[in-house]
Design an enzyme around this catalytic site. Structure first.
Site, PDB file in Angstrom:
ATOM      1  CG  ASP A  56      -1.656   1.238   1.456  1.00 47.03           C
ATOM      2  OD1 ASP A  56      -2.317   1.681   0.505  1.00 47.03           O
ATOM      3  OD2 ASP A  56      -1.601   1.798   2.566  1.00 47.03           O
ATOM      4  CB  VAL A  57       1.110   4.276  -1.793  1.00 46.98           C
ATOM      5  CG1 VAL A  57       1.942   5.550  -1.847  1.00 46.98           C
ATOM      6  CG2 VAL A  57       1.567   3.314  -2.896  1.00 46.98           C
ATOM      7  CG  ASP A  58      -2.156   7.413   0.272  1.00 47.52           C
ATOM      8  OD1 ASP A  58      -1.125   7.882  -0.244  1.00 47.52           O
ATOM      9  OD2 ASP A  58      -3.276   7.547  -0.231  1.00 47.52           O
TER      10      ASP A  58
ATOM     11  CG  MET B 124      -8.189   4.857   5.876  1.00 43.86           C
ATOM     12  SD  MET B 124      -7.604   3.884   4.468  1.00 43.86           S
ATOM     13  CE  MET B 124      -6.334   2.898   5.246  1.00 43.86           C
ATOM     14  N   GLY B 125     -11.660   2.735   8.153  1.00 44.27           N
ATOM     15  CA  GLY B 125     -12.268   1.871   9.174  1.00 44.27           C
ATOM     16  C   GLY B 125     -13.203   0.840   8.595  1.00 44.27           C
TER      17      GLY B 125
ATOM     18  CB  SER C 229      -1.980   3.411  -4.085  1.00 43.57           C
ATOM     19  OG  SER C 229      -2.498   4.536  -3.421  1.00 43.57           O
ATOM     20  N   GLY C 230      -5.124   3.015  -3.353  1.00 42.55           N
ATOM     21  CA  GLY C 230      -6.398   3.661  -3.614  1.00 42.55           C
ATOM     22  C   GLY C 230      -6.218   5.147  -3.842  1.00 42.55           C
ATOM     23  N   GLY C 231      -4.962   5.617  -3.759  1.00 43.21           N
ATOM     24  CA  GLY C 231      -4.638   7.017  -4.013  1.00 43.21           C
ATOM     25  C   GLY C 231      -4.504   7.298  -5.499  1.00 43.21           C
TER      26      GLY C 231
ATOM     27  CG  ASP D 216      -2.325   2.244   6.436  1.00 46.14           C
ATOM     28  OD1 ASP D 216      -3.230   2.971   6.889  1.00 46.14           O
ATOM     29  OD2 ASP D 216      -2.037   2.222   5.233  1.00 46.14           O
TER      30      ASP D 216
ATOM     31  CB  THR E 189      -8.570  -1.338   1.320  1.00 47.12           C
ATOM     32  OG1 THR E 189      -7.452  -0.487   1.578  1.00 47.12           O
ATOM     33  CG2 THR E 189      -9.856  -0.551   1.519  1.00 47.12           C
TER      34      THR E 189
END
Length: 248
Positions: free
Chosen positions: A31-33, A63-64, A120-122, A190, A193
């Site tokens: 993951d990235v963020d 995120m939760g 990433s979702g970014g 983190d 997802t």
């Protein structure tokens, strides 16, 4: 290795298996963020565009796991409405900050001929900048694409990208396994997802070095707060391999 284990001695066995899987991985997906970089890219973009507080609250919900990812992304981008110029200015004026140890870890994985992917979702424009810093090929980047009108104004995002939907990271990993014939894939991240991407990932390592998501901390069989722990695991493996070569 991704199913819940109730008994303590099974959990310990599972942790050792997960460490073995990491040492033998033919691909590691990050993951990235808040994992590879210290920030949440969408929150930084929101702050830059003057709507930081409202968007940060939406990110916490996403995120939760209480909102579908696509719904949260749509809502947040409708508030931010970033122009092409604003995205470029953010990268120039506030480039993403790499998490301590990530550069060394990815360099070590590359030395071991392990493929490294950023999922990433970014936003791809930001993630590609990160990939360049880490010597990761652009072809190994999977992230969301912002769309702009000819005058640079925000026009939405590409909803066809796998990373734009809940469960998208798992779909990307399934695609990678099929495309490259990968057998031992580890996902590191983190958030919820990231954890949900296992399976099809063969193992998941939770990362809490920038922010701790309680759900992930409680459920991940291997939870780390420092990439040095993964480097030590690889170092120990190298020592063992060298020792075995000397004995042979």
């Amino acid at each position: 290795m991704c199913t819940p284990i109730r008994k303590v001695h099974h959990r310990m066995s599972s942790l050792s298996q997960l460490k073995e899987l990491f040492r033998r991985a033919d691909a590691v997906c990050f993951d990235v963020d808040s994992t590879v970089i210290k920030e949440e890219g969408i929150d930084e973009l929101a702050k830059f565009c003057g709507v930081g507080d409202a968007v940060a609250e939406m990110t916490r919900k996403a995120m939760g796991g209480s909102l579908t990812f696509k719904a949260a992304l749509t809502e947040r981008l409708a508030l931010i409405r970033p122009s092409r110029e604003q995205v470029q200015a953010l990268i120039t004026e506030h480039p993403p900050r790499l998490t301590e140890g990530i550069k060394d870890l990815i360099h070590r994985l590359h030395q071991r001929n392990v493929q490294v992917f950023l999922i990433s979702g970014g936003f791809r424009s930001i993630v590609e900048h990160v990939a360049a810093e880490l010597d990761i090929p652009i072809t190994n980047v999977y992230a969301n694409r912002l769309k702009f009108y000819f005058n640079g104004e925000y026009a939405g995002f590409d909803e066809a990208q796998l990373t734009a939907e809940s469960g998208g990271k798992g779909k990307v990993i399934g695609l990678l396994k099929e495309k490259y014939g990968l057998h031992h894939v580890v996902m590191i991240g983190d958030g919820a997802t990231d954890m949900e991407a296992c399976p099809p990932a063969d193992g998941f390592i939770g990362f809490g070095g920038n922010v701790i998501r309680q759900q992930v901390k409680e459920k991940a069989k291997w939870y780390i707060t420092d990439f040095e722990e993964l480097l030590r695991e690889l170092d120990n493996d190298s020592i063992k391999m060298n020792h075995n070569e000397i004995i042979d």
